[in-house]
Design an enzyme around this catalytic site. Sequence first.
Site, PDB file in Angstrom:
ATOM      1  N   ASP A  75      -6.515  15.635  -5.772  1.00  0.00           N
ATOM      2  CA  ASP A  75      -5.078  15.699  -6.051  1.00  0.00           C
ATOM      3  C   ASP A  75      -4.299  16.238  -4.866  1.00  0.00           C
ATOM      4  OD1 ASP A  75      -5.726  14.790  -8.491  1.00  0.00           O
ATOM      5  OD2 ASP A  75      -5.195  16.580  -9.609  1.00  0.00           O
ATOM      6  N   ASP A 131      -7.216  18.624 -21.535  1.00  0.00           N
ATOM      7  CA  ASP A 131      -8.485  18.346 -22.198  1.00  0.00           C
ATOM      8  C   ASP A 131      -8.434  18.735 -23.670  1.00  0.00           C
ATOM      9  OD1 ASP A 131      -8.191  20.969 -21.441  1.00  0.00           O
ATOM     10  OD2 ASP A 131     -10.291  21.306 -20.991  1.00  0.00           O
TER      11      ASP A 131
END
Length: 697
Positions: free
Chosen positions: A125, A403
Amino acid sequence: MSLSAHILCHNQPLHFTALVALFYYRLSSILLPKPKPSLPYLLVFASEMLLSIIWLFDQAYTWRPVSRTTFPERLPEDEELPGIDVFICTADHKKEPPLEVMNTVLSAMALDYPSDKLSVYLSDDGGASVTLLGMREAWLFARSWLPFCRRFGLKTRCPEIIQMVPSFSKEKEKIKGKYELFKERVNKAGENIGSEEATSSKDHSPVIEVMDDEPKDDAGIKQAKMPLLVLRVSGIMTNSPYILVLDCDMYCNDPTSARQAMCFHLDPKISPSLAFIQFPQKFRNINKNDIYDGQLRKIFVIRWPGMDGLQGPMLSGTGFYMKREALYGNLSQKDVLHLKQSFGHSNEFIMSVHKIYQYGAIKNTESSSKLQQEAQFLASCTYEKNTLWGEQMGFLYHSVLEDYFTGFILHCKGKTSVFCNPSKPAFLGSSTTNLNDMMVQGTRWNFGLFEVTLSKFCPFIYGLSRMPVLQTMCYGYLALQPLYFLPLWFHLHASHLKHLEEVLSTGASIQTLLNEQRIWMMKSVTAYAYGSLDAILKCFGMREASFLPTNKVADDEQVALYQMGKLNFQSSTMILTPIITLIILNMVSFIGGVARMFIAGSWDDTFGQVFLSLYILMVNYPVIEGMLLRKDKGRVPTPVTLLSLVITIFLLSLGHMTLNCESDGSGELIDSAQSSSLNSPSPVEQVTNRVRNSPSV
């Protein structure tokens, strides 16, 4: 049912009876005709109510715990096994050392699985050039490392452990030399690039490099520098029906984990509704005392096995094998316009959606070139605008804890999950080894949990009609966990006996109990409180969600303190001040209580309060040691202690003024009652009158 689960369930009626008795006592005290309860009394009652509700939801984990065993030898032949794409994510090469990341990549490539059906993707990222260079070095080293692992049948295939393997042959000495050269090149690349470029997690142009000109022993590597877009890119490159997601420091410790996961995914009895297999997070750098409660014992020993007997455990960020189809939602829609509104305008990707079970690894340079151009389009930061990505498909973005939220929505859709906890850890990662990183990580987790609680996806509202009641209660417990800071601030009390019972029934030590209690208290007044506050501010548009990677870099002194079992207080003032303030408050309360018992003789009224303060001080003795006794670098900074002392004096003064005001109000009530009693008979006279008017015996 295990022995620990039997003990916990057996005592639930006792705990429930105690709660009923407590509520009866509190409510009767409030409802009886007497002066109204004071504010502190009501706060204590509210704290007990909140703790009781959290306790009630916590019981759902103990109703039906299960454990599972796999038999990989019963799987089909290798040519019949489905493909697996491995996603490894990194974000900041300064906090996540490139060498650790490359070791994770190499361990994933060395999984005991058909190499032609295994592809490894690395997503950065931060867009650091060192990641790309490191991947090239890893690809070169893999040409020697993978055949070596298979030839000697290594049970752990992270090259970091090669230093611990005894040298029995020239081949092992040779591979050690190659690994040392690999380490030197990766570390040197990190040093050279680290001084030249600044890592940015903002939007940047994607760079995608495919490395699959490998011998038959090698798995393909796909290196992608892009923010959380590997799912789409892999869809047009390999499109494996199953996905393994790993943190960059969570290397594959057991090469058979893929086959263990396929035992569940290929089971026709559970496969149709099965979304993912979750392995526990375990760590290689935990010291013997685990002073920061880094092993997350309660989650992976009690809670996730308990959920496994219901609808399945929650998605836990790393170490899970996900069915790709589960992330795409309903695939019955065939209309091209609708598909483009959902998946975006990539024709290649839309075609791949309905070909999930046709493994499509890149075979030649021409197709590779075309797919890389399409991958650039899929990886662009604007691709998912006006689509359902992040909203209804893929890993969902509604919470910084994506998540947890993604797993929650999957369970609400009727999907199930499985918890697989083999005796040999499938994956091993790095736990936090200092107080600051632990609190920052805890704050992020609790912010994400409470963010969902305050949204339209609150488990008590959104989940109750879509999941079984016990599964909803499990999510409800975590939804309320950030609010632990309220009773700890108001009451400074928790269910210590229940925790002791849990610790002993799972085979842990008293030292484990003390460490977990200490860390729970610290998190309650910092991570839980700040996480809840961040979520509330985000609801009012006063704060944006942010993701700070946990620091994986530790200096020698920090590691030495951790291995000695000493807390490292090199943290921000914002984190330390609430902890130190509460410790000083308890020290003052303890000294004042002891003095009151011996001077005023008020043992009956004061002993319980003094004992509670003593218990808190005993559990947090390492904090007192850091304040008063230690002289090393990891001690509590003197300015923090002085600031906490000033805040303590202010709180004590405020409490003293509040009690004086309440005493004055009570005095007026007493005077009024005494004046009215002058015109009424005394208690003795009342009894005499009743006796005289009663029938004779």
